[in-house]
Each structure stands twice: as C-alpha cells, then as structure tokens.
Design a protein around this motif. Structure first.
Motif, PDB file in Angstrom:
ATOM      1  N   TYR A   9      10.762  20.526  15.842  1.00 36.09           N
ATOM      2  CA  TYR A   9      12.198  21.217  16.543  1.00 36.09           C
ATOM      3  C   TYR A   9      11.954  20.985  17.893  1.00 36.09           C
ATOM      4  O   TYR A   9      12.476  21.834  18.645  1.00 36.09           O
ATOM      5  N   ILE A  10      11.659  20.044  18.447  1.00 34.98           N
ATOM      6  CA  ILE A  10      11.558  19.890  19.997  1.00 34.98           C
ATOM      7  C   ILE A  10      12.736  19.193  20.356  1.00 34.98           C
ATOM      8  O   ILE A  10      13.242  18.230  19.947  1.00 34.98           O
ATOM      9  N   ARG A  11      13.525  19.915  21.485  1.00 37.92           N
ATOM     10  CA  ARG A  11      14.733  19.402  21.964  1.00 37.92           C
ATOM     11  C   ARG A  11      14.578  18.054  22.809  1.00 37.92           C
ATOM     12  O   ARG A  11      14.919  18.286  23.924  1.00 37.92           O
ATOM     13  N   VAL A  12      14.114  17.065  22.181  1.00 40.78           N
ATOM     14  CA  VAL A  12      14.077  15.776  22.874  1.00 40.78           C
ATOM     15  C   VAL A  12      14.361  14.715  22.074  1.00 40.78           C
ATOM     16  O   VAL A  12      14.079  14.894  20.845  1.00 40.78           O
ATOM     17  N   THR A  13      15.137  13.575  22.479  1.00 45.80           N
ATOM     18  CA  THR A  13      15.335  12.615  21.274  1.00 45.80           C
ATOM     19  C   THR A  13      14.042  12.124  21.017  1.00 45.80           C
ATOM     20  O   THR A  13      12.940  11.746  21.936  1.00 45.80           O
ATOM     21  N   PRO A  14      14.002  11.420  19.696  1.00 38.30           N
ATOM     22  CA  PRO A  14      12.544  10.794  19.391  1.00 38.30           C
ATOM     23  C   PRO A  14      12.332   9.413  20.339  1.00 38.30           C
ATOM     24  O   PRO A  14      11.267   9.048  20.462  1.00 38.30           O
ATOM     25  N   ARG A  15      13.531   8.775  20.553  1.00 39.18           N
ATOM     26  CA  ARG A  15      13.555   7.622  21.543  1.00 39.18           C
ATOM     27  C   ARG A  15      12.623   8.039  23.009  1.00 39.18           C
ATOM     28  O   ARG A  15      11.745   7.286  23.207  1.00 39.18           O
ATOM     29  N   GLY A  78       9.146  11.740  14.783  1.00 38.02           N
ATOM     30  CA  GLY A  78      10.390  11.759  14.020  1.00 38.02           C
ATOM     31  C   GLY A  78      11.367  12.358  14.328  1.00 38.02           C
ATOM     32  O   GLY A  78      11.306  13.233  15.323  1.00 38.02           O
ATOM     33  N   ALA A  79      12.441  12.023  13.838  1.00 33.27           N
ATOM     34  CA  ALA A  79      13.888  12.551  14.033  1.00 33.27           C
ATOM     35  C   ALA A  79      13.804  14.083  13.143  1.00 33.27           C
ATOM     36  O   ALA A  79      13.377  13.931  12.065  1.00 33.27           O
ATOM     37  N   GLY A  80      14.164  14.835  14.029  1.00 32.82           N
ATOM     38  CA  GLY A  80      14.343  16.309  13.427  1.00 32.82           C
ATOM     39  C   GLY A  80      15.890  16.689  13.063  1.00 32.82           C
ATOM     40  O   GLY A  80      16.541  15.600  13.355  1.00 32.82           O
ATOM     41  N   PRO A  81      16.466  17.722  12.826  1.00 22.16           N
ATOM     42  CA  PRO A  81      17.778  18.086  12.606  1.00 22.16           C
ATOM     43  C   PRO A  81      18.595  17.712  13.987  1.00 22.16           C
ATOM     44  O   PRO A  81      18.002  18.094  15.247  1.00 22.16           O
ATOM     45  N   SER A 102      13.172  16.092  17.757  1.00 21.76           N
ATOM     46  CA  SER A 102      12.279  15.284  17.233  1.00 21.76           C
ATOM     47  C   SER A 102      11.233  16.263  16.817  1.00 21.76           C
ATOM     48  O   SER A 102      10.828  17.452  17.025  1.00 21.76           O
ATOM     49  N   HIS A 103      10.222  15.778  15.685  1.00 19.71           N
ATOM     50  CA  HIS A 103       8.992  16.392  15.430  1.00 19.71           C
ATOM     51  C   HIS A 103       7.770  15.485  15.990  1.00 19.71           C
ATOM     52  O   HIS A 103       7.528  14.248  15.460  1.00 19.71           O
ATOM     53  N   ILE A 104       7.024  15.980  16.678  1.00 18.08           N
ATOM     54  CA  ILE A 104       6.011  15.247  17.675  1.00 18.08           C
ATOM     55  C   ILE A 104       4.491  15.445  16.575  1.00 18.08           C
ATOM     56  O   ILE A 104       4.326  16.498  16.520  1.00 18.08           O
ATOM     57  N   THR A 105       4.134  14.297  16.290  1.00 16.74           N
ATOM     58  CA  THR A 105       2.654  14.516  15.297  1.00 16.74           C
ATOM     59  C   THR A 105       1.605  13.685  16.243  1.00 16.74           C
ATOM     60  O   THR A 105       1.931  12.354  16.574  1.00 16.74           O
ATOM     61  N   ILE A 106       0.582  14.264  16.537  1.00 21.91           N
ATOM     62  CA  ILE A 106      -0.502  13.563  17.144  1.00 21.91           C
ATOM     63  C   ILE A 106      -1.850  13.969  16.329  1.00 21.91           C
ATOM     64  O   ILE A 106      -2.225  15.059  15.766  1.00 21.91           O
TER      65      ILE A 106
END
Length: 133
Positions: A9-15, A78-81, A102-106
């Motif tokens: 739920y990070i407030r940035v677009t996945p792009r 990935g895209a979040g809500p 977005s959901h950021i996975t590392i």
C-alpha cells in the motif's frame, strides 16, 4: 538462500516504482544502496527501507551471513488498490482522479555460509525439538 521483504500500500504508482527498481535488479546489495542514495526519486527512500528489511530477513534466516555476497534477485512493484476521488469541474461535471498504490517486493539471494557441523543454523535450532536431560 533467499530472503524476501514486501512493502504494501505504498502511495506511488507501480510504473514510477518500476523505473527505480529496474536500476537495481541483479546488482549487489552494497551497489544498490549507493544507487538508491543518489536517485532523485521519492520512491527510492521507500525502496531502500524495503531492501534493508530484506537484508535483515536474510541475516535472521541464516544467522551469520556476509552481506557483500547478497544480490537483488527480484525487485517488482505490483498494483495495489486505487483511491478514487473526484474533482469538481465546470457546469456541474466531475472528473475522476485515481490515486494508485503499489506493493513493492524485493528478494535478495546469496550463497549460504559454510555450515559448522557442531553449530546448527538459527532456523534449525528453532525448529528442532528440545532435548530432554
């Protein structure tokens, strides 16, 4: 040996997040921290936190591990809500505004340290049944 960290739920677009993540994929962790320190995007700070969490997870899984041997295996956003808002316009109309999250996975990976036969890993010690005296 792999370790994963996810920021949701990070407030940035996945792009926008993927622009920064594409710079760090496949590189060593020490190189990645330098890249993120000098990247002028706001999401680089968040990605740095996720990377530190993944490294900490790797240390927690394996015990002693050389951080210099870790590298970023996978980094995705990935895209979040989406938050849906409306902006009032002329003549009673409204324009939708979509605020993406977005959901950021590392995922970091590295070779496991040489196992000392007398000392089991932290995970093995945690899962092993207690010895009765």
């Amino acid at each position: 040996m792999e370790a994963k960290a996810i920021a949701r739920y990070i407030r940035v677009t996945p792009r926008k997040a993927n622009q920064v993540l594409s710079m760090i994929r496949g590189k060593r962790v020490d190189q990645v921290t330098e890249i993120l320190d000098f990247t002028p995007k706001a999401v680089a700070k968040v990605i740095g936190k996720v990377l530190k969490s993944a490294v900490a997870n790797a240390v927690a899984i394996e015990g002693k591990i050389n951080v210099e041997h870790l590298r970023v295996k996978e980094a995705t956003a990935g895209a979040g809500p989406s938050l849906k808002r409306f902006l009032p316009r002329a003549q009673g109309r409204a324009t939708p505004i979509i605020k993406r999250t977005s959901h950021i996975t590392i995922i970091v990976e590295g070779e496991a340290p040489a196992e000392d036969p007398a000392q089991p890993s932290r995970r093995a010690r945690r899962r092993a049944p207690a010895k009765e005296a």
